[in-house]
Design an enzyme around this catalytic site. Sequence first.
Site, PDB file in Angstrom:
ATOM      1  N   LYS A 129      37.259  30.124  10.232  1.00 47.05           N
ATOM      2  CA  LYS A 129      36.589  29.055   9.479  1.00 47.05           C
ATOM      3  C   LYS A 129      37.517  27.894   9.171  1.00 47.05           C
ATOM      4  O   LYS A 129      38.730  27.980   9.286  1.00 47.05           O
ATOM      5  CB  LYS A 129      35.963  29.640   8.213  1.00 47.05           C
ATOM      6  CG  LYS A 129      34.671  30.398   8.585  1.00 47.05           C
ATOM      7  CD  LYS A 129      33.787  30.683   7.428  1.00 47.05           C
ATOM      8  CE  LYS A 129      32.485  31.305   7.982  1.00 47.05           C
ATOM      9  NZ  LYS A 129      31.713  31.959   6.954  1.00 47.05           N
ATOM     10  N   ARG A 142      33.142  40.221   8.593  1.00 47.19           N
ATOM     11  CA  ARG A 142      32.385  39.669   9.730  1.00 47.19           C
ATOM     12  C   ARG A 142      33.370  38.843  10.558  1.00 47.19           C
ATOM     13  O   ARG A 142      33.850  37.811  10.086  1.00 47.19           O
ATOM     14  CB  ARG A 142      31.235  38.812   9.191  1.00 47.19           C
ATOM     15  CG  ARG A 142      30.336  38.224  10.239  1.00 47.19           C
ATOM     16  CD  ARG A 142      29.250  37.371   9.582  1.00 47.19           C
ATOM     17  NE  ARG A 142      28.384  36.787  10.581  1.00 47.19           N
ATOM     18  CZ  ARG A 142      28.660  35.647  11.223  1.00 47.19           C
ATOM     19  NH1 ARG A 142      29.757  34.979  10.968  1.00 47.19           N
ATOM     20  NH2 ARG A 142      27.816  35.180  12.130  1.00 47.19           N
TER      21      ARG A 142
HETATM   22  N1  HH2 Z   1      29.161  32.702   8.443  1.00 44.38           N
HETATM   23  C1  HH2 Z   1      28.535  32.167   9.502  1.00 44.38           C
HETATM   24  C2  HH2 Z   1      27.306  32.679   9.926  1.00 44.38           C
HETATM   25  N2  HH2 Z   1      26.737  33.725   9.304  1.00 44.38           N
HETATM   26  N3  HH2 Z   1      26.787  35.382   7.613  1.00 44.38           N
HETATM   27  C3  HH2 Z   1      27.396  35.942   6.555  1.00 44.38           C
HETATM   28  N4  HH2 Z   1      26.842  36.987   5.915  1.00 44.38           N
HETATM   29  N5  HH2 Z   1      28.595  35.456   6.087  1.00 44.38           N
HETATM   30  C4  HH2 Z   1      29.220  34.394   6.660  1.00 44.38           C
HETATM   31  O1  HH2 Z   1      30.302  33.985   6.170  1.00 44.38           O
HETATM   32  C5  HH2 Z   1      28.601  33.779   7.801  1.00 44.38           C
HETATM   33  C6  HH2 Z   1      27.355  34.300   8.243  1.00 44.38           C
HETATM   34  C7  HH2 Z   1      29.160  31.025  10.237  1.00 44.38           C
HETATM   35  O2  HH2 Z   1      29.997  31.477  11.256  1.00 44.38           O
HETATM   36  P1  HH2 Z   1      29.606  31.645  12.823  1.00 44.38           P
HETATM   37  O3  HH2 Z   1      28.482  32.585  13.016  1.00 44.38           O
HETATM   38  O4  HH2 Z   1      30.834  32.020  13.543  1.00 44.38           O
HETATM   39  O5  HH2 Z   1      29.228  30.191  13.292  1.00 44.38           O
HETATM   40  P2  HH2 Z   1      27.841  29.450  13.519  1.00 44.38           P
HETATM   41  O6  HH2 Z   1      27.093  29.475  12.239  1.00 44.38           O
HETATM   42  O7  HH2 Z   1      28.268  28.046  13.926  1.00 44.38           O
HETATM   43  O8  HH2 Z   1      27.098  30.162  14.596  1.00 44.38           O
END
Ligand code: HH2
Length: 280
Positions: free
Chosen positions: A223, A258
């Site tokens: 992040k 995660r």
């Molecule tokens: N962060 C993201 C997405 N989903 N769910 C939970 N429970 N906690 C988090 O911190 C979280 C989440 C964002 O990260 P990522 O999936 O890698 O990216 P994107 O939203 O751009 O697909």
Amino acid sequence: MVRTWRCGRFEVTLDRPLVMGILNVTPDSFSDGGRFVRYGDAIAEGLAMISHGAAIIDVGGESTRPGAAEVAPQDEVGRVLPVVEALVAEARAPVSVDTRHADVAVRCVQAGADILNDVDGFRDPWMREVAADSNVGCVVMHMRGDPGTMQRAPHYDDVVAEVGEWLQRQAQALEAAGVERDRICVDPGIGFGKTLEHNLALLRDLPKLAALGYPLLLGVSRKRFIGELSGVTEPAERVAGSVAAAVWCAAHGTDVLRVHDVAETVQALAVLRGLIAPGH
Ligand code: HH2
């Protein structure tokens, strides 16, 4: 007494920090967008994450990075459903769906998904109903506003207290809708409507969030705050910083991490475990 988290077909034991592998089936996620848009690749990647030690796979079809555009539910279903179906059939681990859309959630639950991971914290009564009508585990994540607006000058008087109270309220709303307490997990939502200082305050006070009494999940992987602390601008190059943050979280009461980089995190957590409790 060993704590557990009830999720669909599984009862997950929380005697050690677990890894949830991120499988983004999106063209535009901030760090891995476009890598797994072909279903065969996504399914193989999910199974590989399990072989590397992931305890849960989290399938997402909508990027929630700051400023991301909302995806039409039928497009999101089209992206995630084939992957969820295949992993439910093939993976011997809980399959989670990262969605804030109840119509997507319904289809995934029907396909056998074990967990609903809602970055909107089950604010939508229909999402609560979908959860209550099933036996899935529920991840209640805190977010201020929505991904389109959340980073516009977020303000809190006391971020830890406010996020904690909000998570408690949303968990209680789920319980009032009929979701048993042992199916609920909470997450402060690092980077969702929070400045660097807000994120760091939450990470320094994790035991207060763990004390809410629900399993605690954290998403720190790759992040922006890791880029801000380290100066590394390219998300895919933030692996070492992400592992450091994961170890910090695990040492301060987090049950589920995660992550994008499963093997690296699993290895680091094994070392942490050996240091904290020799013989484990
Ligand atoms: N962060 C993201 C997405 N989903 N769910 C939970 N429970 N906690 C988090 O911190 C979280 C989440 C964002 O990260 P990522 O999936 O890698 O990216 P994107 O939203 O751009 O697909």
